[in-house]
Design an enzyme around this catalytic site. Structure first.
Site, mmCIF file in Angstrom:
data_model
loop_
_atom_site.group_PDB
_atom_site.id
_atom_site.type_symbol
_atom_site.label_atom_id
_atom_site.label_comp_id
_atom_site.label_asym_id
_atom_site.label_seq_id
_atom_site.Cartn_x
_atom_site.Cartn_y
_atom_site.Cartn_z
ATOM 1 C CB CYS A 33 22.149 15.101 6.815
ATOM 2 S SG CYS A 33 23.522 16.527 7.653
ATOM 3 C CG LEU A 34 21.418 19.545 3.430
ATOM 4 C CD1 LEU A 34 21.286 21.327 3.281
ATOM 5 C CD2 LEU A 34 20.739 19.599 1.854
ATOM 6 C CG HIS A 60 19.290 16.378 11.411
ATOM 7 N ND1 HIS A 60 19.495 15.162 11.229
ATOM 8 C CD2 HIS A 60 19.858 17.432 11.023
ATOM 9 C CE1 HIS A 60 20.934 15.433 9.835
ATOM 10 N NE2 HIS A 60 21.024 16.787 10.178
ATOM 11 C CD GLU A 61 20.018 20.965 10.724
ATOM 12 O OE1 GLU A 61 21.474 21.231 10.702
ATOM 13 O OE2 GLU A 61 19.693 20.333 9.787
ATOM 14 C CG HIS A 98 24.160 18.927 12.347
ATOM 15 N ND1 HIS A 98 25.636 18.664 11.429
ATOM 16 C CD2 HIS A 98 23.073 18.937 11.397
ATOM 17 C CE1 HIS A 98 25.171 17.589 10.546
ATOM 18 N NE2 HIS A 98 23.339 17.602 9.724
ATOM 19 N N GLY A 152 16.750 22.388 7.312
ATOM 20 C CA GLY A 152 17.919 23.041 7.881
ATOM 21 C C GLY A 152 19.200 22.834 7.922
ATOM 22 C CD GLN A 178 24.944 20.819 8.471
ATOM 23 O OE1 GLN A 178 23.729 21.653 8.288
ATOM 24 N NE2 GLN A 178 24.443 19.894 7.337
HETATM 25 ZN ZN ZN Z 1 22.817 17.975 9.175
#
Ligand code: ZN
Length: 154
Positions: A88-89, A130-131, A134, A46, A51
């Protein structure tokens, strides 16, 4: 399509409350295509627009069943609980144990502005939470039960 740079933890763009998308145009479609390519290239499931430095309510998710594009998403139902590792990226190499709902239904718009709902369970439910976090400036480390130590990582 192009791979964009992924913003890392500490950049204040990750703490912004994102604005809704109002125009469903080529600009949005390019963003969505780039986000999907960036997510795939990074090996993530995701990615949220902040991000890649864009403060808009746009998310892409792919848990192995194809890309799901969510514009202006909202959670309309959640049920159950799953306790699992999450990363998380924007926080490379860091993982923690979180509590997330086992079932989540989101309502969103597609890239043309059409409303739809999508149900997710397990990994997809976790990715929705999670997304969408953000988009409100929340990262998983804010809600983590505990971070995993390096020796706990496989
Ligand atoms: Zn993330």
């Amino acid at each position: 399509m192009a791979v964009r740079n992924i913003v890392k933890e500490g950049d204040e763009v990750l703490r912004k409350k994102c604005r809704p998308v109002e125009k469903f145009d080529q600009h949005l479609w390019t963003l969505l295509d780039d986000m999907a390519e960036t997510m795939h290239q990074a090996g993530g499931v995701g990615l949220a627009a902040p991000q890649v430095g864009i403060i808009r309510r746009v998310v892409v998710i792919d848990v192995g069943e194809g890309v799901i594009e969510l514009i202006n998403p909202k959670i309309i139902m959640k049920a159950g609980e799953q306790i699992s590792a999450e990363g998380c990226l924007s926080c490379p190499g860091e993982y923690g144990i979180t509590s997330r709902p086992m079932y989540v239904t989101v309502k969103a718009q597609d890239r043309y502005g059409n409303e739809f709902t999508k149900e997710g369970k397990e990994l997809l439910a976790k990715a929705f939470c999670h997304e969408l976090d953000h988009l409100d400036g929340v990262i998983f480390k804010d809600i983590v039960q505990r971070m995993l130590r390096p020796e706990e990582l496989e």
